[in-house]
Structures are given as C-alpha cells and as structure tokens.
Design a protein around this motif. Structure first.
Motif, PDB file in Angstrom:
ATOM      1  N   GLN A  84      43.619  34.678  70.683  1.00 44.87           N
ATOM      2  CA  GLN A  84      42.693  34.546  69.418  1.00 44.87           C
ATOM      3  C   GLN A  84      44.368  33.482  68.753  1.00 44.87           C
ATOM      4  OE1 GLN A  84      40.674  37.489  67.534  1.00 44.87           O
ATOM      5  NE2 GLN A  84      42.709  37.674  65.992  1.00 44.87           N
ATOM      6  N   THR A  85      43.349  32.132  68.048  1.00 41.54           N
ATOM      7  CA  THR A  85      44.548  31.779  67.048  1.00 41.54           C
ATOM      8  C   THR A  85      43.525  32.010  65.758  1.00 41.54           C
ATOM      9  OG1 THR A  85      45.779  30.323  68.748  1.00 41.54           O
ATOM     10  CG2 THR A  85      45.733  29.744  66.062  1.00 41.54           C
ATOM     11  N   LYS A  86      43.878  32.479  64.715  1.00 39.16           N
ATOM     12  CA  LYS A  86      43.421  32.698  63.271  1.00 39.16           C
ATOM     13  C   LYS A  86      43.885  31.989  62.378  1.00 39.16           C
ATOM     14  CE  LYS A  86      40.092  34.101  65.763  1.00 39.16           C
ATOM     15  NZ  LYS A  86      38.333  34.251  65.260  1.00 39.16           N
ATOM     16  N   ILE A  87      42.908  31.511  60.838  1.00 37.86           N
ATOM     17  CA  ILE A  87      43.653  30.407  59.811  1.00 37.86           C
ATOM     18  C   ILE A  87      43.248  31.303  59.103  1.00 37.86           C
ATOM     19  CG2 ILE A  87      44.787  28.757  58.937  1.00 37.86           C
ATOM     20  CD1 ILE A  87      44.587  26.522  61.486  1.00 37.86           C
ATOM     21  N   GLY A  88      43.999  31.884  57.687  1.00 34.51           N
ATOM     22  CA  GLY A  88      43.705  32.636  56.457  1.00 34.51           C
ATOM     23  C   GLY A  88      44.120  31.360  56.027  1.00 34.51           C
ATOM     24  N   ASN A  89      43.921  32.219  54.470  1.00 37.65           N
ATOM     25  CA  ASN A  89      43.628  31.378  52.973  1.00 37.65           C
ATOM     26  C   ASN A  89      43.715  32.502  51.827  1.00 37.65           C
ATOM     27  OD1 ASN A  89      40.471  31.021  54.385  1.00 37.65           O
ATOM     28  ND2 ASN A  89      40.529  30.685  51.808  1.00 37.65           N
ATOM     29  N   ARG A  90      44.636  31.542  51.387  1.00 36.70           N
ATOM     30  CA  ARG A  90      44.827  32.730  49.948  1.00 36.70           C
ATOM     31  C   ARG A  90      44.236  31.053  48.970  1.00 36.70           C
ATOM     32  NH1 ARG A  90      48.517  34.441  45.827  1.00 36.70           N
ATOM     33  NH2 ARG A  90      50.334  33.700  46.815  1.00 36.70           N
ATOM     34  N   GLU A  91      43.604  31.716  47.814  1.00 35.27           N
ATOM     35  CA  GLU A  91      43.989  30.991  46.129  1.00 35.27           C
ATOM     36  C   GLU A  91      44.078  31.737  45.610  1.00 35.27           C
ATOM     37  OE1 GLU A  91      41.375  29.845  50.169  1.00 35.27           O
ATOM     38  OE2 GLU A  91      40.512  31.010  48.249  1.00 35.27           O
ATOM     39  N   PHE A  92      45.026  30.504  43.894  1.00 43.27           N
ATOM     40  CA  PHE A  92      44.990  32.082  42.989  1.00 43.27           C
ATOM     41  C   PHE A  92      45.144  31.551  41.741  1.00 43.27           C
ATOM     42  CE2 PHE A  92      48.720  31.040  45.536  1.00 43.27           C
ATOM     43  CZ  PHE A  92      49.726  30.599  44.489  1.00 43.27           C
ATOM     44  N   PHE A  93      45.274  31.630  40.935  1.00 39.71           N
ATOM     45  CA  PHE A  93      45.254  30.609  40.291  1.00 39.71           C
ATOM     46  C   PHE A  93      45.347  31.788  38.412  1.00 39.71           C
ATOM     47  CE2 PHE A  93      42.827  30.084  35.657  1.00 39.71           C
ATOM     48  CZ  PHE A  93      43.541  28.326  35.531  1.00 39.71           C
ATOM     49  N   SER A  94      46.455  31.238  36.943  1.00 41.67           N
ATOM     50  CA  SER A  94      46.673  32.238  36.349  1.00 41.67           C
ATOM     51  C   SER A  94      46.497  31.694  35.093  1.00 41.67           C
ATOM     52  CB  SER A  94      47.420  32.871  36.281  1.00 41.67           C
ATOM     53  OG  SER A  94      48.667  32.438  36.978  1.00 41.67           O
ATOM     54  N   SER A 152      48.942  38.070  22.367  1.00 41.92           N
ATOM     55  CA  SER A 152      49.379  37.843  24.279  1.00 41.92           C
ATOM     56  C   SER A 152      48.182  37.893  24.928  1.00 41.92           C
ATOM     57  CB  SER A 152      50.920  38.199  24.933  1.00 41.92           C
ATOM     58  OG  SER A 152      51.434  38.904  24.771  1.00 41.92           O
ATOM     59  N   PHE A 153      47.832  36.811  26.173  1.00 42.74           N
ATOM     60  CA  PHE A 153      46.764  37.329  26.843  1.00 42.74           C
ATOM     61  C   PHE A 153      47.076  37.035  28.734  1.00 42.74           C
ATOM     62  CE2 PHE A 153      45.155  33.559  25.872  1.00 42.74           C
ATOM     63  CZ  PHE A 153      45.044  32.797  26.994  1.00 42.74           C
ATOM     64  N   TRP A 154      47.043  37.463  29.570  1.00 45.39           N
ATOM     65  CA  TRP A 154      46.845  37.558  30.798  1.00 45.39           C
ATOM     66  C   TRP A 154      45.901  37.128  31.308  1.00 45.39           C
ATOM     67  CZ3 TRP A 154      51.126  34.107  32.918  1.00 45.39           C
ATOM     68  CH2 TRP A 154      51.645  34.183  33.887  1.00 45.39           C
ATOM     69  N   ALA A 155      45.642  36.371  32.011  1.00 42.35           N
ATOM     70  CA  ALA A 155      44.044  36.354  32.648  1.00 42.35           C
ATOM     71  C   ALA A 155      44.026  35.762  34.791  1.00 42.35           C
ATOM     72  CB  ALA A 155      43.138  36.063  31.848  1.00 42.35           C
ATOM     73  N   SER A 156      44.000  36.995  36.006  1.00 43.33           N
ATOM     74  CA  SER A 156      44.192  36.103  36.880  1.00 43.33           C
ATOM     75  C   SER A 156      42.772  35.842  37.689  1.00 43.33           C
ATOM     76  CB  SER A 156      45.664  36.670  37.605  1.00 43.33           C
ATOM     77  OG  SER A 156      45.351  37.594  37.209  1.00 43.33           O
ATOM     78  N   MET A 157      43.097  35.177  38.820  1.00 39.41           N
ATOM     79  CA  MET A 157      41.442  35.299  39.829  1.00 39.41           C
ATOM     80  C   MET A 157      43.106  35.398  40.833  1.00 39.41           C
ATOM     81  SD  MET A 157      38.050  34.172  40.439  1.00 39.41           S
ATOM     82  CE  MET A 157      38.034  35.767  39.006  1.00 39.41           C
ATOM     83  N   ALA A 196      48.657  27.553  39.284  1.00 44.11           N
ATOM     84  CA  ALA A 196      47.283  27.771  40.430  1.00 44.11           C
ATOM     85  C   ALA A 196      47.797  27.504  41.482  1.00 44.11           C
ATOM     86  CB  ALA A 196      46.709  26.697  40.189  1.00 44.11           C
ATOM     87  N   GLY A 197      47.731  27.578  43.095  1.00 44.70           N
ATOM     88  CA  GLY A 197      48.092  27.561  43.943  1.00 44.70           C
ATOM     89  C   GLY A 197      47.068  27.958  45.573  1.00 44.70           C
ATOM     90  N   VAL A 198      47.386  26.858  46.525  1.00 48.34           N
ATOM     91  CA  VAL A 198      46.479  27.691  47.415  1.00 48.34           C
ATOM     92  C   VAL A 198      47.912  28.107  48.792  1.00 48.34           C
ATOM     93  CG1 VAL A 198      44.707  26.630  46.693  1.00 48.34           C
ATOM     94  CG2 VAL A 198      46.705  24.860  48.484  1.00 48.34           C
ATOM     95  N   GLN A 199      47.552  28.678  49.923  1.00 49.05           N
ATOM     96  CA  GLN A 199      48.494  29.021  51.020  1.00 49.05           C
ATOM     97  C   GLN A 199      47.556  29.393  51.647  1.00 49.05           C
ATOM     98  OE1 GLN A 199      49.833  33.294  50.523  1.00 49.05           O
ATOM     99  NE2 GLN A 199      51.444  32.280  50.753  1.00 49.05           N
ATOM    100  N   SER A 200      47.947  28.975  52.639  1.00 51.35           N
ATOM    101  CA  SER A 200      47.639  28.705  53.836  1.00 51.35           C
ATOM    102  C   SER A 200      48.690  29.700  55.285  1.00 51.35           C
ATOM    103  CB  SER A 200      46.852  28.094  54.592  1.00 51.35           C
ATOM    104  OG  SER A 200      45.492  27.128  54.347  1.00 51.35           O
ATOM    105  N   PHE A 201      48.376  30.356  56.047  1.00 55.22           N
ATOM    106  CA  PHE A 201      48.550  31.025  57.081  1.00 55.22           C
ATOM    107  C   PHE A 201      47.643  31.065  58.338  1.00 55.22           C
ATOM    108  CE2 PHE A 201      47.286  33.469  53.645  1.00 55.22           C
ATOM    109  CZ  PHE A 201      46.079  34.883  54.327  1.00 55.22           C
ATOM    110  N   ILE A 202      48.534  30.949  59.433  1.00 55.94           N
ATOM    111  CA  ILE A 202      48.229  30.968  61.089  1.00 55.94           C
ATOM    112  C   ILE A 202      48.470  32.273  62.086  1.00 55.94           C
ATOM    113  CG2 ILE A 202      49.570  28.924  61.351  1.00 55.94           C
ATOM    114  CD1 ILE A 202      47.499  27.887  63.354  1.00 55.94           C
ATOM    115  N   GLN A 203      47.961  32.530  62.536  1.00 56.65           N
ATOM    116  CA  GLN A 203      48.853  32.931  63.950  1.00 56.65           C
ATOM    117  C   GLN A 203      47.668  33.456  65.292  1.00 56.65           C
ATOM    118  OE1 GLN A 203      49.423  38.334  64.718  1.00 56.65           O
ATOM    119  NE2 GLN A 203      48.415  37.718  63.336  1.00 56.65           N
ATOM    120  N   ASN A 204      49.026  33.365  66.339  1.00 61.78           N
ATOM    121  CA  ASN A 204      48.311  33.487  67.721  1.00 61.78           C
ATOM    122  C   ASN A 204      48.272  34.551  68.300  1.00 61.78           C
ATOM    123  OD1 ASN A 204      49.460  31.697  70.338  1.00 61.78           O
ATOM    124  ND2 ASN A 204      47.109  31.891  70.089  1.00 61.78           N
ATOM    125  N   PHE A 205      47.534  35.067  68.934  1.00 67.56           N
ATOM    126  CA  PHE A 205      47.793  36.360  68.753  1.00 67.56           C
ATOM    127  C   PHE A 205      47.262  36.541  70.766  1.00 67.56           C
ATOM    128  CE2 PHE A 205      46.654  40.924  69.526  1.00 67.56           C
ATOM    129  CZ  PHE A 205      47.988  42.129  69.551  1.00 67.56           C
TER     130      PHE A 205
END
Length: 762
Positions: free
Chosen positions: A186-196, A205-210, A170-179
């Motif tokens: 503009q300065t925008k912050i994005g984000n990503r969340e993932f789990f498997s 065997s199985f693998w499930a992810s989001m 599991a994890g979280v990720q953020s990213f920021i860009q000033n354009f």
C-alpha cells in the motif's frame, strides 16, 4: 571496569580531536582564548539533554511532538506510524510499553497518562503542536525530589513560548509511505495543516493554535496462528488460499491470514494560552487544550474460499489443517479536554513561589470493535465483520486525572531551597457493552465494568548548596502517601469489590558536583524512588474477542506492590569552545519491579498482565557529544551511544526467569546527526539511528527477533533539507528510513517515509 575504561578513553579522544587551537595545554593548565560552553554539571542534580527549536527545525522530520525526541540520547518513542496514539517513551532503564515509568510535562503541566503502565496509556502528545515547542529537555533518572517515583525513567519537559509581539504562523505538510509486507502493498499519503497566532498587548499575552493531522498507517498487526495449533479435523470447512507462511519469534512455523489494525485517523488539536504579568513580576497563566479523534482501523484479508469470497474469520482449512482466524476491524472517537492554571513569581530574588492546577478529562471516549462469534463459513457473510456487525463498545468517558503542585523557592546565601506539596487524583471509569453495529455508537446490553481510583499526597524538600565555586551539593527527600480505593470489576455474572489500600514511603536524593576547572565537570548522583501501581494495573479487566477464535485478555491484580528503585549515576563532562563531550555510568536496582507482560497465544490474540518481579538490575554507559563547526565551518554534529545490560536477579514467582534480560531494553543504541548550514537560508541534515538486540518476553524465548511480533535490530537513516526561499516562507523536504529497513518492536515500524512542508511566518 569494562564500562569505565571506554568512558575515560572517549573523553580524552574527544579532547584531542576537537579542542583544536582554541585552548592550549601549558604546564598542566588550560589557557582559554574563548569561553567554554555553559556547564550542565552545576545546574542540575542529574544528566540533562536538550533539543531546541532550531535543532528540531533543521534536523527532524516531525509531524508530531513525539518525533522531536528521536535523536536525544537513550530515548526512543514507540510511535509505530505518524500519529500513532500509543507513543510510549523508553529510555536507559525502561522499555517501550512502560508508560508509567517516565514523566512528560508541557510548561509544568503533566501530560503523562499515569492511569496505566502499558501501550494503552501513552502521554497526551496531542495537546502540543510541534511548531510551538521552544525546547525539549530530558532529565535522566529519579534524582530530583520535585518529581514522583514515575521519574525513574526520566522527566521530559516541553517548553513552549509566549509572544513578545504580534506573530502568526501557518503551514501544510504531507508525508508518504509505501509499505510492503506479506500480502500488503500500500502507498498512503497523509497530511497536516497548522496555524497559530499570538500577541502581547501591554501586560497580557496570548497564543492560539490549531493542528490537524490525517494519516493512514501501515498494518500494525496481523492475524496469525502457529501451524502446531492447527487441527486435523477439517470436515465441513471451506478450503482457503492466499495465506502466507513464515517463522515466528520462537522460530515456530506459523500462518498469516491477513493484516489488521490499519488505522486511518484524523486528529485535531486546538489550544489557547493566556498570560497576565503583574507589576511584581508574577505571572498568571491559563491554558486549555482540546483534542478530537476520529479513527477507523480496517483489516485486509489475504485468504479467499473457492468461490473467491474474502474470509475474515471462522473455521477454515489451509494445507489440510483447520484454523480459526479472526480479523476484527474497529473504530474510535474521542474528545479530551485539558485545562491548567499556573500562578508564579520568578524574579530570581530571595523568595519565589509557584502553584499549578491541571485537569485532564476524557469528555468522550468510545472504542468500538467487531466481535463475531460465528465459526461456520457456510455463509461467508456471517463471518464478514463489514456485513455482520456484531461487536462491543468500550466507553472510557469520565476517566481522567487532576494534579495540583505548589512550591516555594528560597535563596539564602549559597543555597537554593525548594519546598513543595503535591497531590494527584486518577480515576478509571470503563464500561463495555454489546453492540449490534460496531460501526455505530449505539450500546446494547451490559457486558462488564471496571472502576477505581488512586490518590497520592507528597511533600518534598530540595536544597542546592554551592559549597564553593568548584563544589555543589544537592540533597532532598520526598515523603508520599498513596491510596488506592473503590476498585470494582463487574461482568454479567459476578461483582468484585477490592479492599482499599494505602502506603507511606520516603525517597532520599543526593547529588555532588565538582568542577576543578572550567573545561571539566564531574557529578555523582543517587536517588531512591517508589513507583506505585496505577489504577488500571490494580483494577482494569478487559476481554476482546470470543473463543474459539483469537481472544485478547487484560488481567488486573489488586495485590500489586509498589516497585522500589535505587538509582545511581556518575558523570564526567569535558567542555570545549565549540561544544562538549559527556560520559555517564548508570545503574538501577529495582525491587518488586512492575513488569507488563503480553503472551502471544498460539491461535492468535494475547493475554496481558502485570507482575511483581523480585529484583531487576540494569546498568550501562551513555556517551554524548554536541559540537559546532566540526572539522569545517558551519558543520554541526550531535552524537550519542548507550550500552545497557539488564538482568533478572530474583523472581520467586517464576524462578525460570532468573538471569534473563529485562524485556524491551536494547543492548545498544547509537544516534548521530550532522547539520550543514550552506547559508543562513539553506541547511542540510543527515542522521542515523541504530537499536540493538532486545527481547519481547520475560522468558527471552523470542530467539527469532527479525519478524512480526519480535523486537528486531534497526538501522534508520534520515535526511532533511530546509530552504528559506522568500521572505517569511520556508520549504522543507525530508526522508526517514532512507534505506527502507523493515524493523519490528512487536509491531512493524514504518518503512521509508517522505516528507514535504511549506511554512509561512509573520
């Protein structure tokens, strides 16, 4: 000779610089104190480059699977911002909107969207989570009969893994860009969340992810008009201020009225893979992937009238000239479903087999866009798309493709023989309706319809003959039968039904490998291929916008011929104890080349179409090296360079294009990645990417590339740091484009972007 001499010098310089004391030259022989790295010459019929999970984690700032390819030789992905859905793959001989001239697979399932050959038909990146990637491999060119002619630009295989025990991530990720560009800051912050989560219980065997990604991009387009298009008739139109002026790609004076295509999107990917292993070592696997999109593309007007109202369209006066800008916001919602069944045996014995059936369905796919026709700004609300919501809805629901592949592999003495059958079915279902509210999903009256199908059957054979320990010959052929049928275009006044058509083709392939000693390998490869027109190139028509404002027109051509490709490659590889160096000379002659062309109109908007160009030649040299413990322990280096020259040799339809360069293929492409392992828990990486001069248009009229709508040179420097600060916990910090280079490939690319991520592994 200009390309051969640098290749020879490169290999020998690398040999002297990095062979070190691990091997000695003694009376013309090499004494090996440690074994060399594995050969890639004998294994494959053409050049293959790989980036594995460890390299990705240590050196790549990746929020999407498309970003994981950024340091592979000759590869660029047109991902203009994080989460861009139009991430087209470009390589040695294909440009950044040639989506049907390369192939992307994930675990044997085709993710390339071969419905079209333009920016609108990228691979379905959303069906792969970056964390599940075990390795990515790229085979360059159409040198294997296992793949269709769309492999002319290369075949990318994403390999994901199945668990051997219970594991979770599991994890979280953020990213920021000033354009900053024109009137946008503009300065925008994005984000990503993932789990498997995955596990193996006995033989199952199985693998499930989001994976959920949310981001707001920089403006990807702008509302512009050439000064020469301005009219002197200004009576009755409001004067505006705030517009910007600069030079366009042909060095013409132009006016910029506002920013468009500012995309705010949320993309969610859910995936499940299940696999059962039988006692005879055969495996049955089922995969389902779901991709959900919710997107809004906003606009930012720079211009205001004397009362301070923002103006988005209609007639306006600026500097004593009349213009008709239009800034059209849009939104999209989609739900796509991918399914596959794979049944195979792979015990590496005399006989193995594999069958793969996959289906990709646009279960729901709506694109809504403002489409105002009012030209008078007497009442500014009538030209404000957020108040007057007249628009149109494009519905692609029901579009998709189905692919079936079956192959048997025989291994008699000194041979590996593959025999296979392939069938694919692509179907386009597009309807456009008028809407009273583009921000909703309620359809109004019918506007247009495009529909059609293509189908390809293929049988192939490929034999790798190990003639001796030093020599191997791989030869094969692919016979294809192509059909295009039931093509229809309809609008409110006309109905066009296109004749069905078919074509039979045969594509031979051959590759000869030679390894005189373990340290050296050589290979010569030749391949012929046919790339058939896609269903949208043949049948899709689309018009966005109405005159007198900017209009975007997509024009079809039901009489397109398949492009016929002759490709050749000569490769030399020098292997060391700590790595390797490679030089490859390549050439492609393409007849009846299918080239997508977009002409920017002087009043804004564009026309897009595809045409056959009689003969195109592309050739060049690719240099690549991978070395571990370079100069000092724990320092690894990956570097590559591609020098390419292209030319249109014949074009009877437009002779003025002869001797011009093929669009969107850079003359130079350089990349380097250095990774230093401070400890097992701490790594640092520094990378650089440079792309040289290229052209946007067939006529090469873009003499000013360093601006919006051009294809500029770019130099991006990236960095990443990983630290495992506690058992099972890893933190990452990174920056792409450290020096904030403003680059364009028609659209502005991302400026400096920072990344931060924390991940838990069980």
């Amino acid at each position: 000779m200009k390309k051969i001499i640098p290749a020879i010098l490169y290999l020998f310089v690398m040999q002297l610089a990095f062979s070190g004391d691990k091997s000695d030259l003694v009376t013309g022989t090499i004494t090996v104190k440690d074994s060399f790295v594995d050969s890639r010459i004998m294994k494959f019929p053409a050049t293959v480059e790989t980036y594995d999970k460890k390299q990705i984690e240590e050196s790549v700032n990746a929020a999407t699977p498309a970003q994981t390819l950024k340091y592979l030789p000759s590869i660029q992905v047109r991902e203009r911002s994080i989460g861009d859905r139009n991430g087209i793959i470009s390589s040695r001989t294909i440009g950044s909107i040639s989506s049907a001239q390369s192939m992307l697979y994930a675990d044997g399932v085709l993710l390339s969207n071969l419905l079209g050959n333009s920016f609108s038909y990228p691979p379905r990146w959303g069906m792969v989570n970056p964390e599940e990637i075990q390795r990515i491999s790229m085979m360059y060119g159409p040198f294997s009969s296992l793949y269709a002619g769309n492999s002319m630009g290369g075949v990318i295989n994403i390999e994901t893994r199945m668990p051997e025990r219970l594991e979770a991530h599991a994890g979280v990720q953020s990213f920021i860009q000033n354009f900053k560009l024109y009137g946008t800051d503009q300065t925008k912050i994005g984000n990503r969340e993932f789990f498997s989560i995955g596990n193996k219980v006995n033989d199952f065997s199985f693998w499930a992810s989001m994976n959920r990604l949310e981001n707001t991009a920089q403006p990807l387009d702008f509302s512009v008009a050439n000064v020469s298009a301005g009219s002197s008739s200004t009576a009755g139109n409001p004067s505006v201020t705030g517009a910007y002026q600069d030079k366009g790609i042909s060095n013409q004076d132009r006016v910029i009225f506002g920013a468009t295509a500012i995309d705010t999107s949320t993309q969610t990917n859910a995936k499940f893979k299940g696999q059962y292993e039988f006692l005879n070592q055969s495996k049955l696997a089922y995969t389902i992937g779901l991709w959900d999109l919710d997107s809004r593309q906003n606009v930012q007007s720079y211009i205001k009238d004397n009362d301070g109202n923002s103006i988005y369209g209609g007639y306006v006066n600026f500097n004593n000239k009349r213009y008709t800008p239009r800034m059209s916001p849009a939104q999209a919602e989609a739900f796509h479903v991918m399914q596959s069944i794979d049944f195979k045996s792979n015990d590496k014995g005399f006989f193995n087999w594999q069958m793969t059936l996959s289906d990709y369905d646009y279960s729901r796919d709506l694109s809504n866009r403002s489409n105002l026709e009012t030209t008078s700004n007497a009442n500014p609300s009538l030209t404000n798309p957020y108040i007057t919501k007249t628009g149109q809805i494009t519905d692609l629901s029901g579009t998709g493709w189905t692919v079936f592949d079956s192959r048997v592999t025989l291994r008699p003495k000194d041979h590996t023989i593959d025999l296979g059958y392939h069938i694919d079915y692509y179907h386009l279902r597009q309807t456009v309706n008028v809407s009273n509210d583009w921000m909703g999903s309620q359809k109004g009256t019918f506007n247009s319809l495009s529909s059609g199908n293509t189908k390809t059957h293929a049988v192939y054979v490929q034999d790798k003959w190990q003639i001796s320990p030093e020599w191997a010959l791989t030869a094969g052929g692919r016979q294809e039968h192509y059909e295009a049928y039931d093509g229809i275009n309809q609008n409110t006044t006309n109905l066009a039904r296109y004749d069905d058509r078919s074509r039979n083709t045969f594509s031979p392939k051959v590759s000869l490998s030679f390894e005189p000693i373990p340290a050296w390998g050589f290979r010569a490869a030749f391949g012929k291929a046919y790339r058939f027109p896609t269903v949208t190139e043949l049948f899709q028509q689309l018009t966005l916008g109405t005159a007198p404002g900017p209009v975007t027109i997509v024009t079809n051509n039901p009489n397109l011929k398949p492009e016929e490709i002759y490709s050749a490659e000569i490769t030399a590889e020098r292997r060391f104890v700590n790595g390797l160096a490679r030089a490859s000379l390549f050439r492609e002659d393409r007849y009846d080349a299918l080239i997508s062309q977009s002409n920017i109109l002087s009043v804004g908007g564009q026309t897009s179409y595809v045409e056959n160009v009689d003969h195109v030649r592309i050739y060049g040299i690719e240099l690549a090296t991978e070395l571990k413990n370079v100069m000092i322990p724990k320092l690894d280096l990956v570097a590559n360079a591609t020098l390419t020259d292209s030319e249109i040799l014949k074009n009877d339809a437009a002779p003025s294009y002869i001797n011009k360069k093929v669009p969107r293929i850079p003359r130079q492409l350089y990349k380097a990645v250095a990774t230093y392992r401070v400890s097992e828990d701490f790594t640092m990486s520094l990378a650089a990417r440079y792309s040289g001069r290229q052209f946007i248009n067939l006529e090469n009229s873009d003499i000013n590339p360093e601006t919006y709508a051009g294809a500029s040179r770019l130099l991006f420097v990236d960095a990443k740091v990983n630290y495992k600060f506690k058992d099972r916990w890893t933190a990452s910090l990174g920056v792409d484009n450290i020096f904030n280079d403003q680059a364009y490939v028609s659209h502005p690319l991302s400026q400096r972007t920072g990344y931060a991520q924390i991940k838990f592994d069980y």
